[in-house]
Scaffold this active site. Sequence first.
Site, short mmCIF file in Angstrom:
data_model
loop_
_atom_site.label_atom_id
_atom_site.label_comp_id
_atom_site.label_asym_id
_atom_site.label_seq_id
_atom_site.Cartn_x
_atom_site.Cartn_y
_atom_site.Cartn_z
N GLU A 34 -6.50 54.89 2.39
CA GLU A 34 -5.31 55.66 1.96
C GLU A 34 -4.39 55.90 3.14
OE1 GLU A 34 -4.28 55.72 -1.24
OE2 GLU A 34 -6.15 56.74 -1.75
N THR A 36 -2.87 53.76 4.79
CA THR A 36 -3.06 52.71 5.80
C THR A 36 -2.07 51.57 5.58
OG1 THR A 36 -4.78 51.85 4.36
CG2 THR A 36 -5.52 53.10 6.26
N LEU A 128 -1.18 57.41 -10.24
CA LEU A 128 -1.82 56.13 -10.62
C LEU A 128 -0.76 55.02 -10.73
CD1 LEU A 128 -4.36 57.48 -13.29
CD2 LEU A 128 -4.78 57.03 -10.87
N SER A 129 0.35 55.23 -10.06
CA SER A 129 1.38 54.19 -9.88
C SER A 129 2.15 53.81 -11.13
CB SER A 129 0.76 52.92 -9.29
OG SER A 129 0.43 53.12 -7.98
N ASP A 176 0.72 49.59 -3.93
CA ASP A 176 0.78 49.82 -5.38
C ASP A 176 1.32 48.59 -6.11
OD1 ASP A 176 0.04 52.26 -4.49
OD2 ASP A 176 1.88 53.30 -5.05
C1 GLA Z 1 1.60 55.82 -2.38
C2 GLA Z 1 2.39 54.64 -1.83
C3 GLA Z 1 1.48 53.55 -1.28
C4 GLA Z 1 0.44 54.13 -0.31
C5 GLA Z 1 -0.25 55.35 -0.92
C6 GLA Z 1 -1.15 56.04 0.06
O1 GLA Z 1 0.88 55.44 -3.51
O2 GLA Z 1 3.22 54.09 -2.84
O3 GLA Z 1 2.24 52.54 -0.66
O4 GLA Z 1 1.01 54.41 0.92
O5 GLA Z 1 0.70 56.30 -1.38
O6 GLA Z 1 -2.24 55.24 0.38
#
Ligand code: GLA
Length: 390
Positions: A34, A36, A128-129, A176
Amino acid sequence: MDEKLLKKKFIESYGDGGDIREYFSPGRVNLIGEHTDYNGGHVFPCALTLGTYGIMRKRDDSTMNFSSANVRLGQVITVDLNDVSYKQEYNWANYPLGIVWAMKEKGIELDSGFDMMIWGNIPNGSGLSSSASIEVLMGKMLQDIYKIKSLSMLDLALIGQYSENNFNGCNCGIMDQFAVAMGKKDNAMFLDTSNLSYQYAPINLPDEKIVIINSKVKHSLVDSAYNERREQCASALADLQTKLDIKTLGDLDIDTFEANKDLIKSEIVKKRAKHAVYENQRTIEAVDALKKNDVERFGQLMNESHISLRDDYEVSCDEIDILVELAWNTKGVIGSRITGGGFGGCTVSIVKNDAVSKLKEYVEEEYLVKTGLRPEVYIVDIGDGAKRIG
Ligand code: GLA
């Protein structure tokens, strides 16, 4: 609402006839790695079977019609192809519109407008994107319907990130959009964000389930705090580069970091860098443990990841810490941590099959008592990346 009704609603809204096509694009959960991805490190996400469904048909004129069955059924946001720019009033439609914009920036112009409608079952603001899911969905629909053969799924992920960074104003990394575009059923993806090389890793856990718990908390600071963490990592890197020949924090192993960390002037920034370096190494070790079927070790590394995100990176919050601790206190939970950008959202846990219902009951009761919020518990299946389904 469900995906079967969506086509009916599309026809009710825009009329029948023509080449109407249906698509699906997943959400994602990150198992470990996370914060990273913008530090040239490794991540280990997988695509979910929850996601966003989309329907599209090309038009003969330059009108682009956007509508979402989640927002207000029947409400259509109309934008002309010759006048594409971010507008507050477009609301959620700025995400798919951004993809049209980003493609144009990359030299790909659509020759006509379209009608589109989406509906998703990713819980709102849960980390959850859902936005990456819409971006890649839009890319996939345009790529297929407008026969843009030059674009691979990886290109669609990069276009999604480009659009989110430059059209929607969140400085996110690639994780994501990559996970949503490249997902594969029953596999997680081990991605090296320094060069975008990746491997699929089968998630073969007959005795365990992946459980996501939604805290129902979304902190409003999320974008600014996220961008601030990025800046702190950049500042740590600049301090370290005064002596070390490195391109990203992901280039550092733990010993080199420990021997040089005092080059970083600010104590807070030092903690942020520590998380980025250790989390990257944890992710590499976790994937290795999984390859050796050592789920227990994988779980310990998830727990360490949470502690580091809570104490050093400071992207957790009280409610999420409560959820994680309830999980840690439940026999049969192998590991549990916050997942995604942070400041609320969800936790992810690996749980023995026979402990899943115990965890669910325990969390539902205790979390409500402690926070007044009702958590939502999902037992997750790992699905494919964005694709045409009809
Ligand atoms: C969000 C961002 C990702 C990532 C995460 C943390 O989801 O969209 O690119 O940096 O946070 O790991």
